[in-house]
Design a protein around this motif. Structure first.
Motif, short mmCIF file in Angstrom:
data_model
loop_
_atom_site.label_atom_id
_atom_site.label_comp_id
_atom_site.label_asym_id
_atom_site.label_seq_id
_atom_site.Cartn_x
_atom_site.Cartn_y
_atom_site.Cartn_z
N PRO A 39 0.81 -1.23 0.00
CA PRO A 39 0.00 0.00 0.00
C PRO A 39 0.84 1.28 0.00
CG PRO A 39 -0.94 -1.60 1.51
CD PRO A 39 0.38 -2.16 1.07
N ALA A 40 1.96 1.26 0.72
CA ALA A 40 2.83 2.44 0.74
C ALA A 40 3.44 2.68 -0.64
CB ALA A 40 3.94 2.26 1.78
N TRP A 41 3.80 1.59 -1.34
CA TRP A 41 4.36 1.74 -2.68
C TRP A 41 3.31 2.26 -3.66
CZ3 TRP A 41 9.18 2.33 -3.10
CH2 TRP A 41 10.06 1.69 -2.22
N ARG A 42 2.06 1.84 -3.49
CA ARG A 42 1.00 2.35 -4.37
C ARG A 42 0.84 3.85 -4.17
NH1 ARG A 42 -1.70 -2.55 -2.41
NH2 ARG A 42 -1.39 -4.17 -3.98
N CYS A 43 0.97 4.33 -2.93
CA CYS A 43 0.89 5.77 -2.65
C CYS A 43 2.04 6.50 -3.35
CB CYS A 43 0.93 6.02 -1.15
SG CYS A 43 -0.57 5.55 -0.27
N TYR A 44 3.24 5.93 -3.28
CA TYR A 44 4.40 6.54 -3.92
C TYR A 44 4.21 6.61 -5.43
CZ TYR A 44 9.00 6.59 -6.17
OH TYR A 44 10.05 6.85 -7.01
N PHE A 45 3.76 5.52 -6.04
CA PHE A 45 3.56 5.51 -7.48
C PHE A 45 2.49 6.52 -7.90
CE2 PHE A 45 4.92 0.81 -7.25
CZ PHE A 45 6.26 1.16 -7.40
N ALA A 46 1.42 6.61 -7.10
CA ALA A 46 0.35 7.57 -7.41
C ALA A 46 0.85 9.01 -7.31
CB ALA A 46 -0.83 7.35 -6.47
N ALA A 47 1.67 9.27 -6.27
CA ALA A 47 2.22 10.62 -6.10
C ALA A 47 3.16 10.97 -7.25
CB ALA A 47 2.95 10.71 -4.76
N LYS A 48 3.96 10.01 -7.68
CA LYS A 48 4.88 10.27 -8.78
C LYS A 48 4.12 10.51 -10.07
CE LYS A 48 9.21 8.88 -10.83
NZ LYS A 48 10.46 8.17 -10.62
N ALA A 49 3.04 9.77 -10.28
CA ALA A 49 2.21 9.99 -11.47
C ALA A 49 1.67 11.42 -11.48
CB ALA A 49 1.07 8.98 -11.50
N ARG A 50 1.20 11.90 -10.33
CA ARG A 50 0.68 13.27 -10.27
C ARG A 50 1.78 14.29 -10.59
NH1 ARG A 50 -1.89 11.17 -5.63
NH2 ARG A 50 -0.37 12.18 -4.25
N LEU A 51 2.98 14.08 -10.07
CA LEU A 51 4.08 15.01 -10.35
C LEU A 51 4.44 15.02 -11.84
CD1 LEU A 51 6.49 14.41 -7.32
CD2 LEU A 51 5.27 16.52 -7.88
N LEU A 52 4.25 13.88 -12.49
CA LEU A 52 4.55 13.78 -13.92
C LEU A 52 3.36 14.17 -14.78
CD1 LEU A 52 6.58 10.43 -13.96
CD2 LEU A 52 7.49 12.75 -14.10
N GLY A 53 2.24 14.53 -14.15
CA GLY A 53 1.06 14.94 -14.89
C GLY A 53 0.31 13.81 -15.55
N LYS A 54 0.33 12.61 -14.93
CA LYS A 54 -0.34 11.44 -15.50
C LYS A 54 -1.33 10.86 -14.50
CE LYS A 54 1.94 8.78 -18.20
NZ LYS A 54 2.87 7.79 -18.83
N ASP A 55 -2.32 10.14 -15.03
CA ASP A 55 -3.30 9.50 -14.15
C ASP A 55 -2.68 8.31 -13.42
OD1 ASP A 55 -5.32 11.27 -14.87
OD2 ASP A 55 -5.89 10.05 -16.62
N ARG A 56 -1.83 7.58 -14.11
CA ARG A 56 -1.12 6.45 -13.50
C ARG A 56 0.20 6.24 -14.23
NH1 ARG A 56 -4.21 0.99 -13.87
NH2 ARG A 56 -2.14 0.25 -13.27
N LEU A 57 1.13 5.58 -13.57
CA LEU A 57 2.46 5.38 -14.14
C LEU A 57 2.46 4.23 -15.14
CD1 LEU A 57 4.92 5.60 -11.10
CD2 LEU A 57 4.36 7.39 -12.74
#
Length: 235
Positions: A39-57
């Motif tokens: 779950p913590a990794w899913r939060c990290y991936f979601a946050a990184k997607a937002r920083l990159l301007g994407k819905d998901r990585l």
């Protein structure tokens, strides 16, 4: 699978567990820890997607930078690694100082030189390190990592040759510890975009070791289960 069965192994996993001096109980505990962390990794991936301007990585986005870190000089890297390690282990810091002073490292990138990094013991507790220092913090932490291998080689120097080989469960202990100490030191001293760049680089590597390796373990487990039943085609 056929070879494992002919040699009397319980399954395809048993020879790997044996070679790495690991018990099934310990492996199960490690896998459970990985699953609890997802779950913590899913939060990290979601946050990184937002920083990159994407819905998901997409998978190739895992290595995309989200912030620009500064370039480190060789002298800055040397001093930071030694100083950081000295707060954790005098022995590790002294070994790092010796490695820099005695030029154990072939660190400058050049045409025809292979990428990545590598450390090899040459006897008497000494090592030689191949690296490609480009000035990023990732290159700094890589130096710390390889110096961890050098420290491991130093501690093994007194052992007979046949006892110097280490399983993967032990081989990266000192190197990952060095890398972690140096990364934590950077996170405590840097701010803003530089701190974010260090955190993201560290998280990329950790995600590979935890999430990516776990996915491969699941795939290979299923593959061996199917192979017990029948031969498998490439498809």
């Amino acid at each position: 699978m056929v070879l494992a069965r002919r040699r009397g192994w319980e399954d395809g996993l048993e020879p790997t567990i044996f070679a790495n001096r690991l018990s099934r109980k310990a492996l199960k505990a490690m896998i459970s820890a990985v699953e609890e962390s997802l779950p913590a990794w899913r939060c990290y991936f979601a946050a990184k997607a937002r920083l990159l301007g994407k819905d998901r990585l997409d998978w190739w986005d895992l290595f995309a930078p989200v912030s620009k870190g500064r370039l480190w000089s060789w002298e800055e890297a040397r001093d930071f690694v030694v100083t950081s390690l000295s707060g954790f282990s005098t022995g590790a810091a002294e070994l790092a100082e010796r490695a820099f002073a005695e030029n154990w490292m072939d660190a400058a990138p050049r045409a025809g030189k292979r990428c990545g990094a590598f450390c090899m013991a040459i006897g008497g507790g000494a090592s030689r390190v191949l690296a490609n220092f480009g000035g990023s913090f990732d290159a700094v932490s890589t130096l710390a990592h390889e110096l961890g291998h050098s420290y491991h080689n130093l501690r093994l120097a007194w052992c007979p040759p046949l006892l110097r080989r280490t399983p993967m469960t032990l081989a990266d202990t000192a190197s990952i510890m060095n890398e972690t100490v140096v990364t934590y030191a950077a996170l405590q001293t840097l701010t803003g975009a530089e701190r974010l760049a260090v955190f993201d680089t560290w998280s990329q590597g950790a995600a590979q070791m935890v999430v990516d390796i776990y996915s491969r373990f699941l795939f290979e487990t299923r593959l061996f289960e199917m192979r017990r039943q029948r031969s498998l085609t490439p498809e």
